[in-house]
Motif scaffolding. Structure first.
Motif, short mmCIF file in Angstrom:
data_model
loop_
_atom_site.label_atom_id
_atom_site.label_comp_id
_atom_site.label_asym_id
_atom_site.label_seq_id
_atom_site.Cartn_x
_atom_site.Cartn_y
_atom_site.Cartn_z
N THR A 82 28.35 -6.85 9.86
CA THR A 82 27.40 -6.48 9.16
C THR A 82 26.10 -6.39 9.46
N ASP A 83 25.21 -5.97 8.90
CA ASP A 83 23.99 -6.37 9.92
C ASP A 83 23.71 -5.92 11.11
N ILE A 84 23.96 -4.94 11.36
CA ILE A 84 24.09 -4.46 13.37
C ILE A 84 22.28 -3.62 12.67
N GLY A 85 21.85 -2.81 11.49
CA GLY A 85 21.18 -1.82 11.78
C GLY A 85 21.53 -0.74 12.67
N PRO A 86 20.80 0.48 12.47
CA PRO A 86 21.30 1.61 12.92
C PRO A 86 21.15 1.61 14.30
N ARG A 87 22.03 2.72 15.23
CA ARG A 87 21.88 2.99 16.63
C ARG A 87 20.53 3.08 17.17
N HIS A 88 20.76 2.81 18.35
CA HIS A 88 18.88 2.67 19.16
C HIS A 88 18.99 4.14 19.09
N TYR A 89 17.68 4.47 18.90
CA TYR A 89 16.81 6.49 18.64
C TYR A 89 17.12 6.81 20.92
N LYS A 90 17.20 5.76 21.47
CA LYS A 90 17.11 6.08 22.98
C LYS A 90 18.41 6.74 24.01
N GLU A 91 19.40 6.17 22.66
CA GLU A 91 20.66 6.86 22.62
C GLU A 91 21.24 8.60 22.14
N PHE A 92 19.83 8.87 21.98
CA PHE A 92 21.01 10.62 21.42
C PHE A 92 19.17 10.77 21.78
N MET A 93 18.45 10.83 22.73
CA MET A 93 17.36 12.32 23.35
C MET A 93 18.12 11.94 24.01
N PRO A 94 17.72 13.82 24.09
CA PRO A 94 18.31 14.30 25.09
C PRO A 94 16.90 14.01 26.70
N PRO A 95 17.87 14.86 27.62
CA PRO A 95 16.97 13.95 28.86
C PRO A 95 16.16 13.90 28.88
N VAL A 96 15.45 15.56 28.61
CA VAL A 96 13.86 15.92 28.88
C VAL A 96 12.92 15.25 28.19
N ILE A 97 13.70 14.49 26.73
CA ILE A 97 13.12 14.14 26.51
C ILE A 97 12.39 12.29 26.96
N LYS A 98 13.87 11.82 27.06
CA LYS A 98 14.20 10.24 27.44
C LYS A 98 13.51 10.63 28.66
N LYS A 99 13.71 11.03 29.60
CA LYS A 99 12.48 11.28 30.86
C LYS A 99 11.24 11.65 31.00
N ASN A 100 10.93 11.80 29.61
CA ASN A 100 9.15 12.13 29.89
C ASN A 100 8.42 11.48 28.71
N PHE A 101 9.36 10.26 28.65
CA PHE A 101 9.18 9.31 27.20
C PHE A 101 8.03 8.98 27.24
#
Lengths: 366, 424, 81
Positions: free
Chosen positions: A14-33
């Motif tokens: 219980t109480d683990i909350g949502p998955r972290h958004y950084k797991e799901f960003m396309p590489p170009v989004i993550k790189k230029n965050f």
């Protein structure tokens, strides 16, 4: 390992909350965050964001009815797998967005999206984007009207504005199917609201068996429900004059239904916004207190929304939201220009009414 | 062959906007309960009334929110939707998904639910529509064990915090909206799942004053990005807008001929504070007078950027009209830095929650509590300093509730001495 | 007050209550000297022990003594059968 109904607490997480958004960003989004420089809308529904690194990301926005099946989502996922490295996102207004990291990948993506008639591209800039809405008859117990069907009918009629950017500013349409307003219609350029107009029935002979009377009584925000004995049955009475038609009692007690085909109607509001751009956020205002609810395509509602939109489009200045236009020309002029009869029911008599009355001799004759 | 004839719904298969009817009909081929859904909704179209009932007891064990009970009022006619409960799954910040993760949820929902969703619900959750009571624990098990995710909030809980896409793909965002949203969601897990509030409490985070997540209209605590220093100006890009090389407003108005871009008319004169001027060559901004409305930045995104001393404005108390009238959130902290684990923001939220839990009536939102007890009481309880940024204007009545401690000499007076001066 | 004692007090209050379901705030009446955070710990434990259960209207949540008052069957309308 699987759920064991005999031992529900075993290995329970219980109480683990949502998955972290950084797991799901396309590489170009993550790189230029956090390092984006600017964006351009290349055509309706297609955006290009430029990063400090020189990277570009091309986004195609797809209109969606927020009610989506697993199969339809899988259709979108297939395109995401083929073109976008397996990433997809939704916007705060229920649109889907598919992104590619190079201009050469853009047209093939658009071509594949266009093969599916369920995936219209648009919803950017000075146009109409997806309507924020509620559940309606598809899944709610207190609606006065449907949601998805009205949204579909209105968007069919406004579709050219979804696929173009020719309005003075963006127009945000929202709808909620009862006054509880899960759809947050209270701050939208144009809002469609379902409204009950008859107090609930009371089914005296069964109410005490299927409801907890104190809860039904306590549920009423205006104190209109009182304990009563009717024909020997322990029950409640409803003071219709105090009823505000919220359906809270029905939520607590199915023996107090309030929906009524004859009484339920549609309210049209306009002039709200949330952005702080130029002027402060504003509430939507009631301009049409009741239109008939006419499924399956609600022609009166569709016509009213389109009328407001087009009168605004013709008359407002560039950048002016509907509410800003209305305030500039005066609400008395809005009623005149939109050819909406002014009605005593559009004069506020609720909690904050005085704020809306005119306290100056400055007004326009209409 | 469809189980029910749906002449009304069939009308909604026409027209260019994606049809939910067409979509549900296709899904019904593998999920026969959706035939019953179509049948029931068709009946609603005929009756002009809903056929759902609410059910409040269902949920997953130990959680007071995240599942909304729903039953058909015609279970014999539409047995496939006799139970049709909603499961709220906490969305990821900015609504990003990998198809691998989303695919797992879809597979699960096809097996254990109706195959219908809302992407997303009004609060922000991924909403899975339609399952039976006996599936709820199984669904929760799979979500937590196999997908490492959790349910969202409902009822008198903290509702699932939500945010715009923030710095992930927006040059305007002054704060990492997703990081704040994630941190608040994780920090307040107990408040999210186990109700102890008078009513709902929503936290929403927008990266800038454009407020794409409607924080100022829809959240009890709005966190909106802003800056304190000067708007960054790229002079050559200003010139490029003026001479038409760059499209104003990122091309948002490209569908109509509005004439040549006029920086004075479209930017300088529309500035709500009049703090800009353009002398024909150079744009100047008196930044001290700027109220950061975003108009000039939205209009010339390649020339103007928010400053670099960034943080957030905290606002409190927005809600829809029911019950005491609609409220927009109002400023409670003009500027807070958003660093680390956002302890300063949490501290404010904790104090707001403590005050509201102590004084809020059942089903009273915090905005209504402020309305009932006044900003004065809220500020006293939270220790937030009163500042002019909190008001549009000062009060126009002098009916101030002075406290005894604030008045010289207090309220205890010597009657005998008074009467000596003022005989009866 | 230790949590066991508080739990006992809450259950005594809840069993005696004429209302079948109550708001969190009302449970505080079982131990008015304590703050909501302490009450919540005890209430959460009582839910875990299946002595109390949640009831949600979707917009608000209430607590009830497990098994007391309306049941899921009554809400579903199967009471007729």
């Amino acid at each position: 390992m699987a759920y064991d109904p005999k031992n529900p607490m075993k290995d329970r997480i219980t109480d683990i909350g949502p998955r972290h958004y950084k797991e799901f960003m396309p590489p170009v989004i993550k790189k230029n965050f956090g390092k984006w420089l600017y964006h351009e809308i290349l055509e309706p529904g297609v955006l290009m964001h430029k990063a400090e690194s020189g990277d570009e990301v091309y986004t195609v926005r797809i209109g969606a009815s927020r009610l989506m099946s697993v199969e339809l989502i899988r259709d979108a996922m297939k395109i995401a797998d083929k073109h976008c490295g397996g990433y997809i996102r939704w916007t705060t207004r229920n649109n889907m967005e598919l992104m590619v990291d190079d201009k050469s990948k853009l047209q093939p993506l658009i071509d594949d999206i266009k093969k599916n008639p369920m995936f219209p591209i648009g919803g950017t800039g000075a146009g109409v984007t997806s309507i924020i809405h509620t559940q309606g008859w598809v899944h709610c117990h207190t609606p006065a009207i449907d949601a998805s069907g009205i949204v579909k009918s209105v968007m069919d009629e406004l579709f050219e504005y979804f696929q173009s950017m020719k309005l003075p500013a963006q127009v945000r349409v929202a709808m909620a199917c009862c006054l509880n307003m899960c759809g947050a219609v209270h701050c939208s350029d144009i809002a469609i609201l379902g409204f009950h107009r008859k107090p609930p029935f009371v089914q005296h002979e069964v109410i005490s068996k299927i409801c907890e009377l104190p809860l039904a009584i306590a549920a009423c925000p205006t104190g209109a429900i009182k304990p009563a004995t009717v024909d020997g049955h322990k029950s409640v009475s409803v003071n219709g004059e105090r009823c505000m038609f919220c359906g809270n009692c029905y939520t607590m007690c199915p023996a107090m239904p309030l929906m009524d085909a004859e009484g339920d109607c549609v309210v049209i509001m306009m002039g709200g916004k949330i952005s702080n751009r130029i002027s402060a956020p504003k509430f939507s205002k009631v301009v049409i207190p009741a239109l008939p609810s006419n499924p399956p395509r609600w022609p009166e509602v569709v016509a009213a929304v389109k009328n407001i939109l087009e009168v605004y489009a013709k008359n407002a200045n560039k950048y002016e939201r509907i509410g800003e236009w209305a305030e500039r020309i005066g609400w008395e002029r809005v009623f005149e220009k939109c050819n909406i009869p002014f009605n005593v029911k559009t004069i506020d008599d609720y909690t904050l009414a005085y704020n809306t009355l005119r306290t100056t001799t400055q007004f326009k004759f209409t | 062959m469809a189980k029910f004839k749906t002449p009304f719904l069939d009308e909604l298969e026409k027209g260019p906007w994606p049809s939910f009817v067409t979509d549900i009909k296709r899904q019904a081929k593998t999920k026969p309960e959706l035939e019953d859904l179509l049948g029931q909704v068709e009946l609603s179209y005929k009756d002009k009334e809903t056929h759902w009932k609410h059910g409040g007891i269902v949920g997953v064990f130990g959680y007071g929110g995240g599942v909304i009970g729903r039953y058909s009022d015609m279970p014999k006619e539409f047995p496939g939707v006799a139970h049709f409960h909603t499961v709220r799954v906490n969305q990821t910040g900015g609504f990003y998904y990998s198809t691998e993760y989303l695919g797992k949820i879809m597979d699960m929902w096809e097996r254990r639910g109706s195959g219908l969703t809302n992407m997303h619900g009004s609060t922000g959750d991924m909403v899975l529509l339609g399952t039976t009571t006996d599936q709820l624990e199984e669904i929760f098990w799979e979500l937590t064990h196999d997908m490492q995710t959790d349910l969202g909030g409902s009822g008198g809980n903290l509702r699932t915090p939500s945010c715009c896409l923030g710095m992930s793909r927006c040059e305007y965002s002054c704060i990492d909206a997703q990081a704040i949203c994630q941190e608040m969601t994780m920090h307040y897990q107990d408040e999210l799942h186990r109700p102890a509030f008078p009513y709902k409490f929503k936290i929403k985070v927008s990266g800038c004053a454009n407020d794409c997540v409607a924080a100022i209209a829809r959240s009890d605590c709005a966190i909106i990005g802003t800056w304190k220093d000067n708007i960054r100006i790229d002079k050559s890009a200003v010139a490029a807008y003026v001479n038409g090389e760059l499209k104003s407003n990122a091309g948002a108005h490209a569908g109509r001929d509005w004439g040549k871009f006029d920086i004075v008319k479209e930017v300088v004169n529309l500035c709500p504070t009049g703090c800009m001027s353009y002398d024909g060559k150079e744009l100047t901004i008196d930044d001290k007078e700027c109220t950061r409305c975003m108009h000039c930045i939205n209009t010339m995104p390649r020339a103007l950027r928010p400053g670099v001393d960034k943080g957030a404005t905290l606002l409190c108390g927005a809600k829809a009209p029911i019950l005491e009238g609609q409220r927009l959130a109002t400023v409670i902290v003009p500027f807070v830095k958003t660093e680390g684990t956002f302890e300063e923001i949490k501290e404010v939220i904790n104090k707001l929650l403590d005050w509201w839990m102590e004084h809020g009536k059942n089903r009273e939102r915090i905005g209504e509590l402020i309305g009932r007890m006044g900003m004065r009481e809220m500020l006293k309880a939270t220790g937030l300093p009163p500042v002019p940024q909190m008001v549009k204007e000062p009060r126009s009545n002098p009916y101030i509730f002075w406290e005894e401690s604030e008045v010289p000499g207090g309220w205890t007076r010597d009657l005998a001495a008074f009467r000596k001066k003022h005989p009866l | 007050m230790d949590i066991e004692e508080l739990k006992k007090k809450i259950m005594e209050w809840a069993e005696k209550s004429t209302k079948p379901k109550f708001y969190f705030k009302d449970i505080g009446k079982a131990a008015p000297e304590l703050g909501p955070r302490e009450i919540k710990k005890a209430v959460t434990a009582l839910v875990q022990e299946q002595k109390l259960e949640y009831w949600s209207s979707g917009s608000t949540t209430m607590y009830g003594v497990k098994g007391k008052g309306i049941t899921e069957e009554a809400q579903m309308g199967t009471h007729e059968e």
